[in-house]
Scaffold this active site. Structure first.
Site, PDB file in Angstrom:
ATOM      1  N   TYR A  87       0.828  -1.210   0.000  1.00  0.00           N
ATOM      2  CA  TYR A  87       0.000   0.000   0.000  1.00  0.00           C
ATOM      3  C   TYR A  87       0.860   1.257   0.000  1.00  0.00           C
ATOM      4  O   TYR A  87       0.361   2.363   0.178  1.00  0.00           O
ATOM      5  CB  TYR A  87      -0.933  -0.003   1.222  1.00  0.00           C
ATOM      6  CG  TYR A  87      -2.122   0.918   1.081  1.00  0.00           C
ATOM      7  CD1 TYR A  87      -3.156   0.626   0.194  1.00  0.00           C
ATOM      8  CD2 TYR A  87      -2.224   2.091   1.825  1.00  0.00           C
ATOM      9  CE1 TYR A  87      -4.246   1.464   0.054  1.00  0.00           C
ATOM     10  CE2 TYR A  87      -3.322   2.934   1.696  1.00  0.00           C
ATOM     11  CZ  TYR A  87      -4.320   2.621   0.802  1.00  0.00           C
ATOM     12  OH  TYR A  87      -5.411   3.461   0.661  1.00  0.00           O
TER      13      TYR A  87
ATOM     14  N   LYS B 144      -3.505   8.984   1.866  1.00  0.00           N
ATOM     15  CA  LYS B 144      -4.505   8.819   2.922  1.00  0.00           C
ATOM     16  C   LYS B 144      -4.074   9.538   4.195  1.00  0.00           C
ATOM     17  O   LYS B 144      -4.921  10.083   4.927  1.00  0.00           O
ATOM     18  CB  LYS B 144      -4.742   7.337   3.193  1.00  0.00           C
ATOM     19  CG  LYS B 144      -5.422   6.596   2.051  1.00  0.00           C
ATOM     20  CD  LYS B 144      -6.785   7.202   1.700  1.00  0.00           C
ATOM     21  CE  LYS B 144      -7.546   6.330   0.706  1.00  0.00           C
ATOM     22  NZ  LYS B 144      -8.842   6.931   0.317  1.00  0.00           N
TER      23      LYS B 144
END
Length: 257
Positions: free
Chosen positions: A158, A165
């Site tokens: 990720y 994020k």
């Protein structure tokens, strides 16, 4: 019960019937809300249009929105302002990265790729907040976005989206502070790993889903509708004292070391 009866909301980011945004739209509709939704392009419209009709959404409130195309976001809010004059809630559900980013180390990402991902995944939230402020101010409404645990912890595969994020979650806190004087509440929902189109760019998504299901305290994957239940609560009348938080729908996965 219809806690959102009489409420009007904008849901962005529906791609198909597996989208988290669609799960949110379903719950809001079931709870009595009137909705406007967006679709990315003509190809996406083929998937989104029948979903919108199933939710009773008027054709005039099924709106195109490609955040990278100048003027489209403004046009969405202009149309909503003309038809409704105010909004009770907005769901920001946008995130994207280039294919090159998914295949390289974070430190090897080129500036134009990084800026593209930050524009869609984070800055779009700020742009949406600015345009929705006058409409939400009238109803003392809520602005809600979607995030993921990879913004707070290093999660395998990720790396390309984690900083986006993390920045988004920081923006939630600062925007909550800025809009609080008008009683506009700002929230982020951190959804667990799910098999969605947005997640398909993650390398070894199947492995991530398997690990999440095995390790999460509830020992299962959560669903878009479960995210929608929390989203509807945050958009409704029973969360008036809440703002600026990151709220988890991930089966408890976030508590693990």
């Amino acid at each position: 019960m219809h806690p959102l009866k009489g409420k009007r909301g904008l849901i962005t980011g529906i791609a198909n019937n597996q989208s988290i945004a669609y799960g949110c739209a379903q719950v809001c509709h079931d709870q009595g809300a009137e909705l406007a939704v967006t679709y990315l392009n003509d190809k996406a419209k083929n998937y989104v249009e029948p979903l919108a009709r199933s939710l009773g959404i008027k054709d005039s409130l099924l709106l195109p929105l490609d955040i990278t195309k100048e003027g489209q976001l403004e046009a969405v809010f202009e149309e909503i302002s003309n038809q409704w004059g105010e909004l009770d809630f907005v769901l920001h559900s946008m995130a994207s990265a280039t294919k090159e980013m998914t295949k390289s180390r974070l430190i090897d990402v080129k500036l134009h790729d990084f800026n593209f991902a930050m524009h869609i995944s984070c800055y779009s939230f700020l742009a949406m907040a600015e345009l929705s402020e006058p409409l939400l101010k009238k109803s003392q409404g809520s602005l809600i976005t979607l995030t993921y645990l990879g913004g707070q912890k290093v999660l395998e595969n990720y790396h390309f989206m984690g900083p986006m994020k993390s920045a988004l979650e920081s923006c939630v806190r600062y925007v909550a502070s800025e809009l609080g004087e008008d009683n506009i509440r700002v929230h982020a929902i951190s959804a667990g790993a799910m098999h969605t189109r947005a997640a398909s760019g993650i390398h070894d998504l199947a492995g991530l889903l398997k690990t999440t299901q095995e390790r999460a305290p509830l020992q299962r994957l959560c669903t878009p509708r479960e995210v929608g239940e929390l989203m509807a609560f945050l958009a409704g009348p029973h969360s008036q004292g809440m703002t600026g938080g990151i709220h988890y729908v991930d089966g408890g996965y976030n508590i693990l070391g």
